[in-house]
Design an enzyme around this catalytic site. Sequence first.
Site, PDB file in Angstrom:
ATOM      1  N   VAL A  18     -10.921  -2.883  -7.435  1.00  0.00           N
ATOM      2  CA  VAL A  18     -10.625  -2.277  -8.695  1.00  0.00           C
ATOM      3  C   VAL A  18     -11.330  -3.527  -9.748  1.00  0.00           C
ATOM      4  O   VAL A  18     -12.024  -3.089 -10.928  1.00  0.00           O
ATOM      5  CB  VAL A  18      -9.206  -1.967  -8.975  1.00  0.00           C
ATOM      6  N   ARG A  49      -7.365 -15.024  -5.137  1.00  0.00           N
ATOM      7  CA  ARG A  49      -6.467 -15.823  -4.096  1.00  0.00           C
ATOM      8  C   ARG A  49      -7.732 -16.907  -3.465  1.00  0.00           C
ATOM      9  O   ARG A  49      -7.143 -17.930  -3.159  1.00  0.00           O
ATOM     10  CB  ARG A  49      -6.238 -14.928  -2.943  1.00  0.00           C
ATOM     11  N   ARG A  50      -8.697 -16.551  -3.393  1.00  0.00           N
ATOM     12  CA  ARG A  50      -9.882 -17.374  -2.902  1.00  0.00           C
ATOM     13  C   ARG A  50     -11.003 -17.548  -3.685  1.00  0.00           C
ATOM     14  O   ARG A  50     -11.884 -16.698  -3.939  1.00  0.00           O
ATOM     15  CB  ARG A  50     -10.484 -16.738  -1.391  1.00  0.00           C
ATOM     16  N   GLU A 133      -2.004   3.722 -16.462  1.00  0.00           N
ATOM     17  CA  GLU A 133      -2.522   5.068 -15.942  1.00  0.00           C
ATOM     18  C   GLU A 133      -3.266   5.265 -14.492  1.00  0.00           C
ATOM     19  O   GLU A 133      -3.198   6.196 -13.746  1.00  0.00           O
ATOM     20  CB  GLU A 133      -3.801   5.445 -17.020  1.00  0.00           C
ATOM     21  N   GLY A 191     -15.184   5.453   5.588  1.00  0.00           N
ATOM     22  CA  GLY A 191     -14.612   4.445   4.644  1.00  0.00           C
ATOM     23  C   GLY A 191     -13.521   5.081   3.746  1.00  0.00           C
ATOM     24  O   GLY A 191     -13.262   4.318   2.881  1.00  0.00           O
ATOM     25  N   GLU A 194      -8.118   3.345   5.162  1.00  0.00           N
ATOM     26  CA  GLU A 194      -8.192   1.641   5.420  1.00  0.00           C
ATOM     27  C   GLU A 194      -8.087   1.554   6.692  1.00  0.00           C
ATOM     28  O   GLU A 194      -7.772   2.196   7.548  1.00  0.00           O
ATOM     29  CB  GLU A 194      -6.719   1.236   4.552  1.00  0.00           C
ATOM     30  N   ASP A 205       2.384   5.779   0.176  1.00  0.00           N
ATOM     31  CA  ASP A 205       1.429   5.836  -1.234  1.00  0.00           C
ATOM     32  C   ASP A 205       1.723   7.110  -1.747  1.00  0.00           C
ATOM     33  O   ASP A 205       2.061   6.874  -3.092  1.00  0.00           O
ATOM     34  CB  ASP A 205      -0.010   5.712  -0.611  1.00  0.00           C
ATOM     35  N   LYS A 209       3.647   7.438  -5.802  1.00  0.00           N
ATOM     36  CA  LYS A 209       3.372   8.022  -7.166  1.00  0.00           C
ATOM     37  C   LYS A 209       4.086   9.240  -7.353  1.00  0.00           C
ATOM     38  O   LYS A 209       4.209   9.443  -8.333  1.00  0.00           O
ATOM     39  CB  LYS A 209       1.795   8.471  -6.783  1.00  0.00           C
TER      40      LYS A 209
HETATM   41  P1  NDP Z   1      -7.828  -5.427  -3.433  1.00  0.00           P
HETATM   42  O1  NDP Z   1      -7.108  -5.921  -2.240  1.00  0.00           O
HETATM   43  O2  NDP Z   1      -9.416  -5.219  -3.230  1.00  0.00           O
HETATM   44  O3  NDP Z   1      -7.865  -6.968  -4.578  1.00  0.00           O
HETATM   45  C1  NDP Z   1      -6.744  -7.558  -4.725  1.00  0.00           C
HETATM   46  C2  NDP Z   1      -7.227  -8.651  -5.487  1.00  0.00           C
HETATM   47  O4  NDP Z   1      -6.083  -9.564  -5.839  1.00  0.00           O
HETATM   48  C3  NDP Z   1      -8.423  -9.532  -4.758  1.00  0.00           C
HETATM   49  O5  NDP Z   1      -9.172 -10.328  -5.728  1.00  0.00           O
HETATM   50  C4  NDP Z   1      -7.392 -10.917  -4.241  1.00  0.00           C
HETATM   51  O6  NDP Z   1      -7.936 -12.062  -4.422  1.00  0.00           O
HETATM   52  C5  NDP Z   1      -6.416 -10.976  -5.584  1.00  0.00           C
HETATM   53  N1  NDP Z   1      -5.219 -11.549  -5.044  1.00  0.00           N
HETATM   54  C6  NDP Z   1      -4.426 -11.355  -4.007  1.00  0.00           C
HETATM   55  N2  NDP Z   1      -3.325 -12.144  -3.949  1.00  0.00           N
HETATM   56  C7  NDP Z   1      -3.470 -12.903  -4.944  1.00  0.00           C
HETATM   57  C8  NDP Z   1      -2.585 -14.062  -5.790  1.00  0.00           C
HETATM   58  N3  NDP Z   1      -1.524 -14.458  -5.203  1.00  0.00           N
HETATM   59  N4  NDP Z   1      -3.142 -14.395  -6.810  1.00  0.00           N
HETATM   60  C9  NDP Z   1      -4.330 -14.311  -7.515  1.00  0.00           C
HETATM   61  N5  NDP Z   1      -5.009 -13.055  -7.003  1.00  0.00           N
HETATM   62  C10 NDP Z   1      -4.726 -12.630  -5.943  1.00  0.00           C
HETATM   63  O7  NDP Z   1      -7.113  -4.536  -4.014  1.00  0.00           O
HETATM   64  P2  NDP Z   1      -7.694  -3.387  -4.914  1.00  0.00           P
HETATM   65  O8  NDP Z   1      -8.337  -3.744  -5.970  1.00  0.00           O
HETATM   66  O9  NDP Z   1      -8.142  -2.321  -3.978  1.00  0.00           O
HETATM   67  O10 NDP Z   1      -6.179  -2.800  -5.517  1.00  0.00           O
HETATM   68  C11 NDP Z   1      -5.723  -3.288  -6.765  1.00  0.00           C
HETATM   69  C12 NDP Z   1      -4.425  -2.851  -7.255  1.00  0.00           C
HETATM   70  O11 NDP Z   1      -5.106  -1.583  -7.507  1.00  0.00           O
HETATM   71  C13 NDP Z   1      -3.485  -2.263  -6.603  1.00  0.00           C
HETATM   72  O12 NDP Z   1      -2.261  -2.275  -6.948  1.00  0.00           O
HETATM   73  C14 NDP Z   1      -3.586  -0.778  -6.006  1.00  0.00           C
HETATM   74  O13 NDP Z   1      -2.547  -0.218  -5.143  1.00  0.00           O
HETATM   75  C15 NDP Z   1      -4.378  -0.335  -7.018  1.00  0.00           C
HETATM   76  N6  NDP Z   1      -5.124   0.895  -7.033  1.00  0.00           N
HETATM   77  C16 NDP Z   1      -6.040   0.732  -6.126  1.00  0.00           C
HETATM   78  C17 NDP Z   1      -7.087   1.700  -5.776  1.00  0.00           C
HETATM   79  C18 NDP Z   1      -8.408   1.761  -5.121  1.00  0.00           C
HETATM   80  O14 NDP Z   1      -9.019   2.628  -5.017  1.00  0.00           O
HETATM   81  N7  NDP Z   1      -8.546   0.391  -4.438  1.00  0.00           N
HETATM   82  C19 NDP Z   1      -6.848   2.891  -6.495  1.00  0.00           C
HETATM   83  C20 NDP Z   1      -5.553   3.053  -7.561  1.00  0.00           C
HETATM   84  C21 NDP Z   1      -4.937   2.040  -7.390  1.00  0.00           C
HETATM   85  P3  NDP Z   1      -9.538 -12.555  -3.507  1.00  0.00           P
HETATM   86  O15 NDP Z   1     -10.478 -11.619  -3.939  1.00  0.00           O
HETATM   87  O16 NDP Z   1      -9.695 -13.878  -3.680  1.00  0.00           O
HETATM   88  O17 NDP Z   1      -9.010 -11.957  -2.346  1.00  0.00           O
HETATM   89  N1  HSE Z   2      -5.172   4.894  -0.426  1.00  0.00           N
HETATM   90  C1  HSE Z   2      -4.955   5.830  -1.530  1.00  0.00           C
HETATM   91  C2  HSE Z   2      -5.600   6.898  -1.396  1.00  0.00           C
HETATM   92  C3  HSE Z   2      -5.806   5.018  -2.662  1.00  0.00           C
HETATM   93  O1  HSE Z   2      -5.972   7.325  -0.151  1.00  0.00           O
HETATM   94  O2  HSE Z   2      -5.519   7.977  -2.246  1.00  0.00           O
HETATM   95  C4  HSE Z   2      -5.275   5.274  -4.155  1.00  0.00           C
HETATM   96  O3  HSE Z   2      -4.000   4.941  -4.121  1.00  0.00           O
END
Ligand code: NDP
Ligand code: HSE
Length: 436
Positions: A18, A49-50, A133, A191, A194, A205, A209
């Site tokens: 995201v 994180r990295r 949102e 894909g 997960e 999940d 919600k």
């Molecule tokens: P990701 O796992 O893809 O990304 C997580 C990010 O957080 C990475 O960039 C990671 O760093 C960083 N991170 C992890 N730990 C730390 C830390 N301790 N300090 C700083 N940065 C950190 O997650 P998503 O983007 O998929 O999801 C993000 C949020 O959005 C979640 O709450 C998820 O539930 C929500 N969401 C996601 C959806 C989706 O389709 N993916 C849909 C709706 C909501 P690094 O890049 O270095 O690993």
């Molecule tokens: N894993 C969730 C889904 C992502 O399949 O809808 C969105 O929260």
Amino acid sequence: MATPAAPLRVALLGCGTVGAEVVRLLHTSGDDLSARIGAPLELAGIAVRRLGRARDLPVPDELFTTDAAGLVARPDIDLVVEVIGGLEPARSLIVAALTAGKSVVTANKALLAEDGATLHAAAALSGADLYYEASVAGAIPLLRPLRESLAGDQISRVTGIVNGTTNFVLTRMDETGAGFQDALDEATSLGYAEADPTADVEGFDAAAKAAILAGLAFHTRVVAADVHREGITEVTAADVASAKAMGCVVKLLAIAERVSDASGNGVSVRVHPAMIPRTHPLASVREAYNAVFVEAASAGRLMFYGPGAGGSPTASAVLGDLVAVARNTLSGARGAGSSDYADLRVRAMGEVVTRYHISLDVADKAGVLAAVANAFADHDVSIRTVRQEGHGDDASLVVVTHTASDADLQAVVEQLRGLDSVRAVASVMRVEGQEP
Ligand code: NDP
Ligand code: HSE
């Protein structure tokens, strides 16, 4: 010519699926966003994180840091976007930002459903905004319609398909007759699922919600632990075929409804697979799409539909919130805060009233139907239809009930399990949607 407004400086916490799309959208739509807000948004730092991870983003490396707390605390930061996910450090970071008066946009459903009260309290104390949102149903504008557009109405029920992975799996089972595992394997290879699909297929999940939706719809504090949760791992190809035979489709539903009876007003919140008629608007929601069906006293029936996940759709919702909190910051206004004045009692699942589809493996001989019917009658559960499938050793009875409480239905199932003539209670599934 008017002096251009000073930029609003944004800290982005997390740059994964995201967050990376948020960065791209801020880059490509910067001028439009600036015009819509009345001031430019400037990405001032990105916590990850990295540091070494290859990202291919249109921003200088110097913006990245692993010190998320330090970034939030910087005096030049005006707004914070949290897309790290999980409980910690997300909770501490959001609370720190809000306490410092910095409005926050988050997509973190797990945290909101677990401890939204702490976040809302911090926002209320400082007067900063907390917008989320993207936390439910990705790109679909849903929470602001519930919180603002429907604030003058009385919502009676919210029924949603809010998990794309499970909807994809159930769609494949319906279309191809595949079993759960084969359909999940296909979702993984494409894909949609997960590597570890537990949170999706076990309903965690969707339950998070559902808690967020119920809280907004019924002005009541609801947490994930209040939500009755069943996933789709036990749904069989036979269940899906049986649903088809009844003109139904199986969906994982998140249902929040207002309940008013002799014991007062309450709310029930549940996530479970259910059969719904193919004529129900939610039945046509296929693949990984999400949809939420809202029933309200004056508005009637509304349906919100669209992509519920993915980097780009979710980033769209995040950006929409970011524009809203930026406008509020500039004008000195504040968005709607949390509202839990109704304080409805969250009902136990046993009190929920719905209809049921029960499939029994039985001995095909005289008296079996009577014994089965008696088990239902003993607990005051009225039968709507009974159908026998197969015969001899392959006989099964499919019973569909009229509405009954979950507690009564469970008592029936217990009694059926004790009958000599019932070899197994093969499946029990709720039936939702209007009774034809
Ligand atoms: P990701 O796992 O893809 O990304 C997580 C990010 O957080 C990475 O960039 C990671 O760093 C960083 N991170 C992890 N730990 C730390 C830390 N301790 N300090 C700083 N940065 C950190 O997650 P998503 O983007 O998929 O999801 C993000 C949020 O959005 C979640 O709450 C998820 O539930 C929500 N969401 C996601 C959806 C989706 O389709 N993916 C849909 C709706 C909501 P690094 O890049 O270095 O690993
Ligand atoms: N894993 C969730 C889904 C992502 O399949 O809808 C969105 O929260």
